[in-house]
Design a protein around this motif. Structure first.
Motif, short mmCIF file in Angstrom:
data_model
loop_
_atom_site.label_atom_id
_atom_site.label_comp_id
_atom_site.label_asym_id
_atom_site.label_seq_id
_atom_site.Cartn_x
_atom_site.Cartn_y
_atom_site.Cartn_z
N UNK A 254 0.82 -1.19 0.00
CA UNK A 254 0.00 0.00 0.00
C UNK A 254 0.87 1.25 0.00
N UNK A 255 0.45 2.23 -0.75
CA UNK A 255 1.11 3.54 -0.73
C UNK A 255 0.12 4.56 -0.19
N UNK A 256 0.65 5.50 0.61
CA UNK A 256 -0.22 6.49 1.26
C UNK A 256 0.14 7.88 0.78
N UNK A 257 -0.89 8.71 0.65
CA UNK A 257 -0.70 10.05 0.11
C UNK A 257 -1.66 11.00 0.80
N UNK A 258 -1.14 12.12 1.32
CA UNK A 258 -1.98 13.19 1.84
C UNK A 258 -2.24 14.16 0.70
N UNK A 259 -3.48 14.53 0.51
CA UNK A 259 -3.77 15.36 -0.66
C UNK A 259 -4.63 16.57 -0.28
N UNK A 260 -4.40 17.63 -1.04
CA UNK A 260 -5.21 18.83 -0.99
C UNK A 260 -5.53 19.18 -2.44
N UNK A 261 -6.79 19.14 -2.80
CA UNK A 261 -7.15 19.24 -4.21
C UNK A 261 -8.43 20.05 -4.39
N UNK A 262 -8.59 20.58 -5.57
CA UNK A 262 -9.86 21.25 -5.89
C UNK A 262 -10.88 20.22 -6.38
N UNK A 263 -10.39 19.10 -6.95
CA UNK A 263 -11.30 18.01 -7.32
C UNK A 263 -10.51 16.71 -7.47
N UNK A 264 -11.12 15.65 -6.99
CA UNK A 264 -10.56 14.29 -7.10
C UNK A 264 -11.51 13.45 -7.93
N UNK A 265 -10.96 12.71 -8.87
CA UNK A 265 -11.80 11.80 -9.67
C UNK A 265 -11.15 10.42 -9.72
N UNK A 266 -11.98 9.41 -9.64
CA UNK A 266 -11.55 8.01 -9.77
C UNK A 266 -12.39 7.42 -10.89
N UNK A 267 -11.74 7.04 -11.98
CA UNK A 267 -12.50 6.64 -13.18
C UNK A 267 -11.98 5.32 -13.74
N UNK A 268 -12.90 4.57 -14.35
CA UNK A 268 -12.53 3.37 -15.08
C UNK A 268 -11.90 3.76 -16.41
N UNK A 269 -11.40 2.77 -17.12
CA UNK A 269 -10.83 2.98 -18.45
C UNK A 269 -11.85 2.68 -19.55
N UNK A 270 -13.13 2.67 -19.20
CA UNK A 270 -14.15 2.31 -20.18
C UNK A 270 -14.29 3.34 -21.30
N UNK A 271 -13.93 4.58 -21.04
CA UNK A 271 -14.05 5.60 -22.10
C UNK A 271 -12.92 5.46 -23.12
#
Length: 424
Positions: A305-322
């Protein structure tokens, strides 16, 4: 000649009425031509479907059963009429035993899927929300391993139909687009699509074929319809006014993720033939008389596992279906973490672009390929997730990729394009 001059003079003297009449006749002619063109498309499609229905089958073979889940509320209540005029005649002429299930309220499709009996085809007639409900109900079943192998057809009738860009050729004519989707079901070509399993701490899992969005662009995009009176400026207005409430817009979270996994070989669609009786007897006798094999202890490799602290204006998690690649050797989902150093002008401009392409990646974004991830949110986090364009309360979630979980019917031309692009 004198009569013609009189008519022209009258038209010139009443130029306002003349202009209005010409505009009305032009619009009426265009509308009539469009109706005639759509009727020709429907007739040609019905003739093509009838060719499937005229095919001979053995008397012992039952008709294929197709269960259609129709959302009449899609496309501002026009979905039922669109389905009955453009898709239903094609399905009935094709020789399928069609059962249409109409949903009456949001979430009903999930409950109906739990009670659904065996069927040969599942057809979703609606938009992204209907797709998300049907696949969630399907994959929540106890016997989902069996039902997930049923091929699924998608007839795009909703306001947002993300999957249609992958499965069918682009078309500006809605009737043509619906006909292409319905005929693709009859032609039988399918492609495997990835699914995301999104599970909260207490809730049942939700499944998505497009992805999850959390951030300021999504929140502003939901409010665009409130500014309908501004016409083409409503999108920019929604993003502009959202900058007055809180700026800069930052979303804090912790992300843990695992990298891509190797794609296993695809299982053959046809089962191998059963060996003769003497071969089966020989195998059983050999297994009975032979000594049991020694079990070698298998080393369990710990997950990296890798861990990351993030500060973002937007986060998206998407499949590769497109960007479907049928020959890729790894399975993963795309995690995009957008930089939070955005000016108000950039926010408004990018917001308009994201309304057209929600999963675009602006410059400066951090992109990760992962097969599984855990998103931890600080206590008291408000806001909502967008899961396949449906709104859910924001909470800590685990997102797991289910590669090639479902098979969807697609236009043969699109499948050829995917294979051709993979070869190049």
């Amino acid at each position: 000649m004198a009569r013609a001059v009189k008519v022209l003079a009258a038209l010139r003297n009443h130029w306002k009425k003349t202009t209005f009449g010409v505009c009305l006749l032009s619009w009426g002619g265009s509308w009539l031509y469009g109706q005639h063109r759509d009727n020709l498309l429907r007739r040609a499609a019905c003739q093509e479907a009838q060719a499937f229905g005229n095919q001979l089958i053995p008397s012992s073979m039952p008709l294929k059963k197709a269960t259609v889940f129709l959302n009449p509320a899609a496309c501002k209540g026009k979905a039922r009429n669109l389905f009955e005029k453009n898709a239903a005649p094609i399905l009935h002429l094709s020789g399928l035993d069609v059962t249409v299930v109409k949903t009456d309220y949001e979430g009903q499709a999930k409950k109906l899927l739990e009670l659904m009996e065996n069927t040969d085809l599942i057809i979703i007639a609606g938009g992204d929300g209907t797709v998300q409900e049907v696949i969630t109900g399907l994959l929540r079943r106890r016997d989902e391993a069996v039902f997930s192998k049923i091929p699924i057809g998608f007839i795009p009738l909703g306001k947002t139909c993300t999957l249609s860009h992958t499965l069918y050729p682009e078309s500006t004519n809605q009737v043509q687009h619906i006909i292409n989707a319905t005929l693709a079901i009859l032609k039988g070509e399918t492609v495997p699509l990835d699914v995301l399993q999104i599970k909260g701490e207490k809730e049942q899992p939700v499944f998505a074929v497009t992805g999850l969005r959390w951030g300021s662009y999504r929140d502003a995009g939901v409010k665009v319809s409130k500014y309908w009176y501004l016409g083409p400026l409503k999108t920019k207005a929604a993003h502009f006014f959202s900058t007055f409430k809180e700026w800069p817009k930052k979303h804090q979270a912790a992300l843990m993720y695992l990298g891509p996994t190797e794609r296993p070989p695809e299982e053959p669609e046809e089962k191998p033939s059963r060996p003769p009786l003497y071969v089966r007897l020989y195998r059983r006798l050999r297994l009975y008389w032979s000594s049991p094999p020694k079990e070698m202890p298998q080393e369990v490799t710990p997950e990296d596992w890798e861990e990351l602290k993030l500060s973002t204006i937007e986060l998206s998690i998407a499949t590769r279906n497109r960007q479907l690649d049928l020959t890729r050797t790894e399975d993963f989902m795309d995690i995009c973490i957008e930089a939070d150093t955005v000016s108000k002008g950039q926010f408004v401009n990018r917001g308009s672009q994201k309304m057209r392409d929600p999963h675009m990646r602006p410059e400066g974004s951090h992109c990760i390929q992962a097969s599984r991830c855990i998103l931890q949110l600080p206590e008291g986090t408000e806001g909502s997730f967008g899961i396949d364009n449906e709104e859910y309360e924001a909470m800590p979630v685990e997102v797991k990729l289910l590669p090639r979980k479902l098979r969807f019917f697609c236009d043969p031309r699109m499948r050829e394009q995917m294979l051709h692009a993979a070869v190049q």
